[in-house]
Design an enzyme around this catalytic site. Structure first.
Site, short mmCIF file in Angstrom:
data_model
loop_
_atom_site.label_atom_id
_atom_site.label_comp_id
_atom_site.label_asym_id
_atom_site.label_seq_id
_atom_site.Cartn_x
_atom_site.Cartn_y
_atom_site.Cartn_z
N ALA A 129 0.86 -1.18 0.00
CA ALA A 129 0.00 0.00 0.00
C ALA A 129 0.90 1.23 0.00
O ALA A 129 2.11 1.14 0.20
CB ALA A 129 -0.92 0.01 1.22
N LYS A 130 0.32 2.38 -0.24
CA LYS A 130 1.04 3.65 -0.13
C LYS A 130 0.03 4.76 0.03
O LYS A 130 -1.11 4.65 -0.43
CB LYS A 130 1.89 3.90 -1.38
CG LYS A 130 3.10 4.80 -1.13
CD LYS A 130 4.19 4.05 -0.41
CE LYS A 130 5.44 4.89 -0.25
NZ LYS A 130 6.56 4.11 0.32
N GLY A 131 0.45 5.83 0.68
CA GLY A 131 -0.44 6.97 0.87
C GLY A 131 0.31 8.26 0.72
O GLY A 131 1.54 8.29 0.71
N ASP A 178 7.22 8.19 5.46
CA ASP A 178 7.84 8.26 4.14
C ASP A 178 8.34 9.70 3.99
O ASP A 178 8.45 10.43 4.98
CB ASP A 178 6.82 7.88 3.05
CG ASP A 178 7.47 7.49 1.73
OD1 ASP A 178 7.81 8.40 0.96
OD2 ASP A 178 7.64 6.29 1.47
#
EC number: 1.4.1.3
Length: 411
Positions: free
Chosen positions: A101-103, A142
């Protein structure tokens, strides 16, 4: 070619090598869920401002989805999609029980006060709290976010779901963060570098290094390389670059940056153009910043013999082809920078068990995972006669494809 197109291209090549059927290939490529939210907050002066936030949950065949949240003005859905997909393959290459996943939120963190960043983080968490979870999707820091950001997410999420330390990783130690997490990505890069160099009969202490990007990852990589006797001869960040053919004094450079906030004016080196670090004469080049820094404009001028991709997608496909033709060995991002997510996994395990590890155990386990992953990657390359990048993608895609098939999801 943008990051999403390049990632899809690498995936399709791996799928062809593995002989995946078209239905399974399509299933693995399409994200599980794409989330787009508007986050409106009051600024310190009372005016309202809105930001767009994203969370892409790519795949959960091998376990809860995992990936960072970045705050950067250029965040968009395509970028988040590419990074989420990369996380799926990265966790599989590392052989940790996660998906990808990434946001991100399209904002400029340096233009926001601490209280504004906190409000933005809490509103974003309110919008996605019912779509993330300890066994569903576990965020992490991140670019533009840090342990404090994770503390705000943990606190806001816990208001809805009760005390949940495992909901995020990369937290402050006092809230259940893992010892060794801060250095994990940089340390993993060094372990990966050692594993690669050993295949060529080389050692860090005998080589010269250029490091592009001197944030958390680059600084830790430089520090650990210096401690091992390696000669870091050039370093750059957004403030400038310095070089010293006899090797930079990394502890002194770190102290200088902490005191001044920049690399230039460091007495132990000469100023150079930041872009020149990528083409500087060295044995090993380690890009640790943004994606796409190695491209067709500069690839022909790269002089390093080895490139260790500590950043995500630092080499575009055209540059990759040029560099490979020159005989430069590239250790791909989905393996080289997996130290961060691996220690995030250790943190999650510690939180679930309620039993904290000492730093020595964290580092020992990280070395074990990175070394084992390299040998699995090498074996895949030998089996399919392919590059390290394609070997890594093939290894990751194969593991996810097997899990997907076993679950019966490919039908």
């Amino acid at each position: 070619m943008n990051a999403l197109a390049a990632t899809n291209r690498n995936f399709r090549q791996a799928a062809r090598i593995l002989g995946l059927d078209s239905k399974l290939e399509k299933s693995l490529l399409i994200p599980f869920r794409e989330i787009k939210v508007e986050c409106t907050i009051p600024k310190d002066d009372g005016t309202l401002v809105s930001y767009v936030g994203f969370r892409v949950q790519h795949d959960n065949a091998r376990g809860p989805m995992k990936g960072g949240i970045r705050y950067h003005p250029e965040v968009d859905l395509d970028e988040v999609n590419a990074l989420a997909q990369l996380m799926t393959w990265k966790t599989a290459v590392a052989d940790i029980p996660y998906g990808g996943a990434k946001g991100g939120i399209g904002c400029k963190p340096k233009d926001l006060s601490k209280s504004e960043l906190e409000r933005l983080t809490r509103v974003f968490t309110q919008k996605i709290h019912d779509l993330i979870g300890i066994n569903t999707d576990v965020p992490a820091p991140d670019m533009g976010t840090n342990a404090q950001t994770m503390a705000w997410i943990l606190d806001e999420y816990s208001k809805f779901h009760g005390h949940s330390p495992a909901i995020v990783t990369g937290k402050p130690i006092d809230l259940g963060g893992s010892l060794g997490r801060e250095a994990a990505t940089g340390r993993g890069v060094v372990y990966a570098t050692e594993a690669l160099l050993a295949e060529y009969g080389k050692n860090i202490k005998d080589l010269t290094f250029a490091i592009q990007g001197f944030g958390n990852v680059g600084a830790w990589a430089a520090k650990l390389i210096h401690e091992r006797g390696g000669k870091v001869i050039a370093v750059s960040d957004i403030t400038g670059a310095v070089k010293n053919p006899n090797g930079l004094d990394i502890p002194a450079l770190l102290n200088h940056k902490e005191a001044t906030g920049k690399l230039i004016d460091f007495s132990g080196g000469d100023v150079m153009n930041s872009d020149e670090v990528l083409t500087h004469e060295c044995d090993v080049l380690i890009p640790c910043a943004l994606g796409g820094v190695l491209n067709r404009e500069n690839a022909d001028n790269v002089k390093a013999k080895f490139i260790i991709e500590a950043a995500n997608h630092p080499t575009d496909p055209e540059a990759d082809e040029i560099l490979c033709k020159k005989g430069i060995v590239i250790l791909p991002d989905i393996y080289a920078n997996a130290g961060g997510v691996t220690v995030s996994y250790f943190e999650w395990v510690q939180n679930i068990q309620g039993f904290m590890w000492d730093e020595e155990k964290v580092n020992r386990e990280l070395r074990k995972y990175m070394t084992k992953a390299f040998h699995n990657l090498k074996n895949m390359c030998q089996s399919h006669n392919c590059s390290l990048r394609m070997g890594a993608f093939t290894l990751g895609v194969n593991r996810v494809a097997r899990a997907t098939t076993l679950r019966g999801w490919e039908a």
